[in-house]
Design an enzyme around this catalytic site. Structure first.
Site, short mmCIF file in Angstrom:
data_model
loop_
_atom_site.label_atom_id
_atom_site.label_comp_id
_atom_site.label_asym_id
_atom_site.label_seq_id
_atom_site.Cartn_x
_atom_site.Cartn_y
_atom_site.Cartn_z
N ASN A 218 87.66 64.15 -55.43
CA ASN A 218 88.43 65.39 -55.46
C ASN A 218 87.49 66.58 -55.35
OD1 ASN A 218 87.59 66.21 -58.23
ND2 ASN A 218 88.64 64.30 -58.75
N LYS A 296 82.18 47.12 -45.01
CA LYS A 296 82.84 48.26 -44.38
C LYS A 296 84.12 47.80 -43.67
CE LYS A 296 81.96 51.94 -41.14
NZ LYS A 296 81.27 52.26 -39.90
N LYS A 348 98.19 63.80 -75.85
CA LYS A 348 96.87 63.20 -76.17
C LYS A 348 96.41 63.57 -77.57
CE LYS A 348 95.53 63.16 -71.29
NZ LYS A 348 94.47 63.08 -70.28
N1 CTP Z 1 91.03 62.73 -68.31
C1 CTP Z 1 90.27 61.63 -68.67
N2 CTP Z 1 90.45 60.45 -68.06
C2 CTP Z 1 91.37 60.30 -67.07
C3 CTP Z 1 92.14 61.41 -66.68
C4 CTP Z 1 91.94 62.63 -67.31
O1 CTP Z 1 89.42 61.76 -69.55
N3 CTP Z 1 91.52 59.14 -66.49
C5 CTP Z 1 90.84 64.01 -69.00
C6 CTP Z 1 90.30 65.11 -68.14
O2 CTP Z 1 88.87 65.17 -68.21
C7 CTP Z 1 90.94 66.34 -68.73
C8 CTP Z 1 92.30 65.83 -69.17
O3 CTP Z 1 92.13 64.45 -69.40
O4 CTP Z 1 90.30 66.77 -69.89
C9 CTP Z 1 93.33 66.02 -68.12
O5 CTP Z 1 94.51 65.42 -68.55
P1 CTP Z 1 95.49 64.64 -67.58
O6 CTP Z 1 96.81 64.63 -68.19
O7 CTP Z 1 94.97 63.33 -67.24
O8 CTP Z 1 95.43 65.57 -66.40
P2 CTP Z 1 95.66 65.18 -64.99
O9 CTP Z 1 94.91 63.95 -64.58
O10 CTP Z 1 95.36 66.42 -64.24
O11 CTP Z 1 97.20 64.84 -65.07
P3 CTP Z 1 98.24 65.08 -63.97
O12 CTP Z 1 97.57 64.57 -62.75
O13 CTP Z 1 99.40 64.30 -64.41
O14 CTP Z 1 98.46 66.54 -63.99
#
Ligand code: CTP
Length: 401
Positions: A218, A296, A348
């Site tokens: 990303n 690949k 969380k």
């Molecule tokens: N996070 C994490 N591990 C993951 C996903 C997210 O530690 N697998 C952490 C990120 O570092 C951030 C927070 O969780 O601090 C983001 O929360 P999350 O709900 O997972 O956000 P998104 O992934 O952006 O959720 P969504 O795509 O549903 O908006």
């Protein structure tokens, strides 16, 4: 909404600091640094190399520090001739700013052929250097080797910064601004509000492989996470930064563990626990390819379908541990920030969550943030990411207290 409340500023009062000035045009900035140190209440003795005196006179520093400036090992008038032992025995910090390429080379090799290098070798206190040199000199292999050696020897390296240089070139090698050096000193002296605390931080994107040459990732630059790591180190914490792929330099005093995938990041985070604080800034991929191809993948005209499976949520897992650290989450949203961010915080069970609008922040040097905690929302108007990170750390310290 209210802005983040401040914390008691860490004082440098009573700290005995030897300010070493080596030869370079940035020596003129050391005069301002000397003034700021005195203003912060430090007891400052200035030591200048012969080369430094080609740029600024000792009288300047004498007037600013209110004390004679030391310039020679061979000054018969200075007590018993053991100034190099007495001075560095009594000091809390020896700060060399600017530290020229030549002076760093001397330090790395343990040479002691003038008063300042002798003080460095004979010291019993913390040594910090603020390098300043032309960008080619900074990038040169011998300087890289010397820096690596100095870091192994426990020397704190503050900067340098990138920007326009006295030689007319632009690049990395400029001395940090005096105010920036001052802000880093509580961390160097282990005297900040997070002294004695372990802070674990994730940053950057993750990279989820599809095959040996392709993957899903990303647009996260890692800038915010690295700024938070720097601000936590400035506040005196022992900082471990678990970072996905970025092109950023590791902040001074921070231990960095490089990872690729969310699974790597999770492993590295769990291995670094226990910690007092966990700040999850990383943009962790929510999904990975179920089974990355070992070779690949060749193209076909039929199109292709990737089977994705959910990644573990590192923050949720850490926050649910029985001895969980104080957990801080980040939420990058594209709409309805408050609603989504607060929902994530509750789900969380986080004491603190930092929300931002992704389209305004991703890859940028500035950010507008909103902090969500049990007391409500605290808006941090747009500012550079380091300033925001320092606000966040202040807020966190207040909550911890
Ligand atoms: N996070 C994490 N591990 C993951 C996903 C997210 O530690 N697998 C952490 C990120 O570092 C951030 C927070 O969780 O601090 C983001 O929360 P999350 O709900 O997972 O956000 P998104 O992934 O952006 O959720 P969504 O795509 O549903 O908006």
């Amino acid at each position: 909404m209210e802005s983040a409340p401040g914390i008691k500023a860490v004082s440098l009062a009573d700290k005995k600091i030897i300010l070493g000035v080596s030869g370079g045009i940035a020596a003129y900035k050391a005069a301002e640094l000397c003034r700021l140190l005195i203003k912060a209440g430090a007891d400052v003795r200035v030591v200048m190399t012969a080369a430094a005196q080609q740029f600024v006179t000792p009288l300047t520093f004498q007037a600013l520090s209110g004390k004679p400036v030391l310039t020679s090992l061979w000054d018969a008038a200075s007590g018993d001739g053991m100034e190099h032992i007495h001075l560095s025995r009594d000091a809390d910090l020896l700060l060399v700013a600017p530290a020229s390429a030549d002076f760093l080379a001397k330090l790395a090799h343990g040479r002691a052929d003038d008063l300042l290098s002798t003080l460095c070798l004979a010291r019993a206190c913390t040594l910090a250097v603020a390098p300043a040199m032309n960008r080619e000199m900074w990038a040169a292999a011998p300087t890289r080797r010397n820096l690596e050696q100095l870091q192994l020897d426990g020397v704190s390296v503050l900067g340098p910064a990138a920007g326009e240089q006295a030689c007319g070139e632009t690049g990395l090698g400029r001395m940090l601004e005096p105010g920036e050096i001052l802000a880093a000193l509580p961390g160097v002296l282990n005297a900040g509000p997070l002294a004695g605390k372990r802070v674990l931080i994730t940053a950057g994107p993750t990279f989820e492989p599809i095959d040996p040459v392709r993957g899903l990732t990303n647009l996260s630059s890692g800038k915010m996470g690295y700024a938070v790591a720097r601000a936590a180190a400035e506040a005196g914490a022992e900082v471990c930064l678990v970072s996905g792929p970025t092109c950023l330099d590791t902040p001074a005093g921070v231990r960095r563990i490089g990872v690729q995938s969310a699974a790597d990041m999770r492993r590295a985070v769990l291995a670094e626990l226990p910690s007092d604080v966990f700040i999850a800034v990383a943009a962790v991929a929510d999904y990975r390819v179920n089974a990355a191809a070992p070779q690949k993948i060749k193209k076909s005209t039929d199109g292709m379908t990737l089977h994705l499976v959910a990644n573990p949520d590192i923050l949720a897992e850490v926050a649910a541990l029985p001895d969980a650290p104080f957990c801080v989450g980040f939420a990058a949203e594209t709409e309805r920030l408050a609603e989504h961010a607060e929902a994530k915080r509750r789900k969380k069970r986080l004491p603190l969550l930092v929300g931002n609008l992704a389209q305004d922040t991703l890859g940028e040097d500035t950010a507008e943030l909103v902090l969500f905690d049990d007391r409500g929302q605290h808006r941090l108007p747009r500012a550079d990411k380091l300033t925001q990170a320092r606000h966040l750390i202040r807020h966190l310290v207040n909550q911890l207290n």
